[in-house]
Design a protein around this motif. Structure first.
Motif, PDB file in Angstrom:
ATOM      1  N   THR A  51      -0.287   2.743  -6.620  1.00 29.71           N
ATOM      2  CA  THR A  51       0.700   2.559  -5.565  1.00 29.71           C
ATOM      3  C   THR A  51      -0.038   2.329  -4.255  1.00 29.71           C
ATOM      4  O   THR A  51      -1.248   2.554  -4.160  1.00 29.71           O
ATOM      5  N   GLY A  52       0.695   1.876  -3.270  1.00 26.29           N
ATOM      6  CA  GLY A  52       0.100   1.649  -1.962  1.00 26.29           C
ATOM      7  C   GLY A  52      -0.345   2.960  -1.333  1.00 26.29           C
ATOM      8  O   GLY A  52       0.313   3.995  -1.477  1.00 26.29           O
ATOM      9  N   ALA A  53      -1.454   2.919  -0.645  1.00 26.50           N
ATOM     10  CA  ALA A  53      -2.008   4.135  -0.019  1.00 26.50           C
ATOM     11  C   ALA A  53      -1.049   4.734   0.999  1.00 26.50           C
ATOM     12  O   ALA A  53      -1.114   5.936   1.267  1.00 26.50           O
ATOM     13  N   ASP A  54      -0.143   3.927   1.539  1.00 22.51           N
ATOM     14  CA  ASP A  54       0.795   4.425   2.542  1.00 22.51           C
ATOM     15  C   ASP A  54       2.138   4.879   1.950  1.00 22.51           C
ATOM     16  O   ASP A  54       3.045   5.258   2.697  1.00 22.51           O
ATOM     17  N   ALA A  55       2.269   4.885   0.640  1.00 24.34           N
ATOM     18  CA  ALA A  55       3.520   5.312   0.006  1.00 24.34           C
ATOM     19  C   ALA A  55       3.756   6.804   0.256  1.00 24.34           C
ATOM     20  O   ALA A  55       2.813   7.607   0.253  1.00 24.34           O
ATOM     21  N   ASP A  94     -11.155  -1.488  -5.487  1.00 23.33           N
ATOM     22  CA  ASP A  94     -11.227  -2.805  -6.118  1.00 23.33           C
ATOM     23  C   ASP A  94      -9.922  -3.161  -6.840  1.00 23.33           C
ATOM     24  O   ASP A  94      -9.838  -4.184  -7.502  1.00 23.33           O
ATOM     25  N   LYS A  95      -8.914  -2.286  -6.710  1.00 21.65           N
ATOM     26  CA  LYS A  95      -7.583  -2.494  -7.299  1.00 21.65           C
ATOM     27  C   LYS A  95      -7.655  -2.668  -8.816  1.00 21.65           C
ATOM     28  O   LYS A  95      -6.862  -3.394  -9.410  1.00 21.65           O
ATOM     29  N   GLU A 112       3.855 -14.081  -8.160  1.00 22.50           N
ATOM     30  CA  GLU A 112       4.203 -13.745  -6.774  1.00 22.50           C
ATOM     31  C   GLU A 112       3.937 -12.273  -6.453  1.00 22.50           C
ATOM     32  O   GLU A 112       3.395 -11.953  -5.395  1.00 22.50           O
ATOM     33  N   LEU A 113       4.303 -11.376  -7.381  1.00 20.06           N
ATOM     34  CA  LEU A 113       4.066  -9.956  -7.127  1.00 20.06           C
ATOM     35  C   LEU A 113       2.572  -9.658  -7.065  1.00 20.06           C
ATOM     36  O   LEU A 113       2.109  -8.926  -6.189  1.00 20.06           O
ATOM     37  N   LEU A 118      -2.059  -7.729  -4.373  1.00 21.65           N
ATOM     38  CA  LEU A 118      -3.525  -7.828  -4.398  1.00 21.65           C
ATOM     39  C   LEU A 118      -4.111  -8.392  -3.095  1.00 21.65           C
ATOM     40  O   LEU A 118      -5.302  -8.681  -3.031  1.00 21.65           O
ATOM     41  N   ARG A 119      -3.289  -8.488  -2.049  1.00 16.92           N
ATOM     42  CA  ARG A 119      -3.813  -8.944  -0.755  1.00 16.92           C
ATOM     43  C   ARG A 119      -5.015  -8.082  -0.351  1.00 16.92           C
ATOM     44  O   ARG A 119      -4.996  -6.858  -0.523  1.00 16.92           O
TER      45      ARG A 119
END
Length: 151
Positions: A51-55, A94-95, A112-113, A118-119
């Motif tokens: 998940t995103g680090a800011d979740a 490194d995702k 698209e996702l 992965l930006r």
């Protein structure tokens, strides 16, 4: 680890390795309120999510690492695994975990996702849940398959 229910460990491992449904994770906020989140996962004896680090859930798990979880079918006959355990959150610079989940659920990262998640500027974390208790259930013997199922 304590395992209960009709399935032995190899059957639990098989179900979790094959499941392409999200894990539902229950945890507590720092104020003690219940919280639930659904995340993609993979299984190797532990549950691995990204998940995103800011979740919000990241801060919740850092405050209290105790979790409950459920991975279950959404159509009859209902079956699945639920349990509880401890979560750890580490950077996934490194995702690697995210890439493996995009492969598992979408068949690849070229979509698209994948492009959005992965930006290079997006920080990702690895959420690992080490189960302390697992309980399986399987209503196959007492519930017909849903209209879209043939098994």
């Amino acid at each position: 680890m304590n395992l209960t229910g009709p399935w032995d460990r190899p059957r639990v491992d098989e179900f979790l390795a094959d499941a392409r449904i999200p894990v539902r994770i229950g945890c507590r906020t720092p104020a003690g309120d219940p919280w639930m989140v659904s995340l993609w996962f993979r299984w190797d004896g532990a549950i691995h999510c990204a998940t995103g680090a800011d979740a919000d859930v990241v801060g919740f798990l850092e405050s209290d690492d105790r979790v409950s979880f459920e991975i279950s079918t959404n159509d009859p006959p209902y079956m699945g695994v639920r349990g509880r355990g401890r979560a750890t959150v580490t950077a996934d610079e490194d995702k690697r975990i995210l890439r493996s989940l995009l492969e598992r659920y979408l068949g690849g990262t070229d979509n698209e996702l994948g492009d959005r998640l992965l930006r290079p500027d997006r920080e990702e974390v690895h959420v690992r849940i080490d189960p302390e208790r697992l309980h399986s259930w399987d209503f196959t013997g007492r519930m017909p398959a849903g209209p879209d199922r043939t098994d």
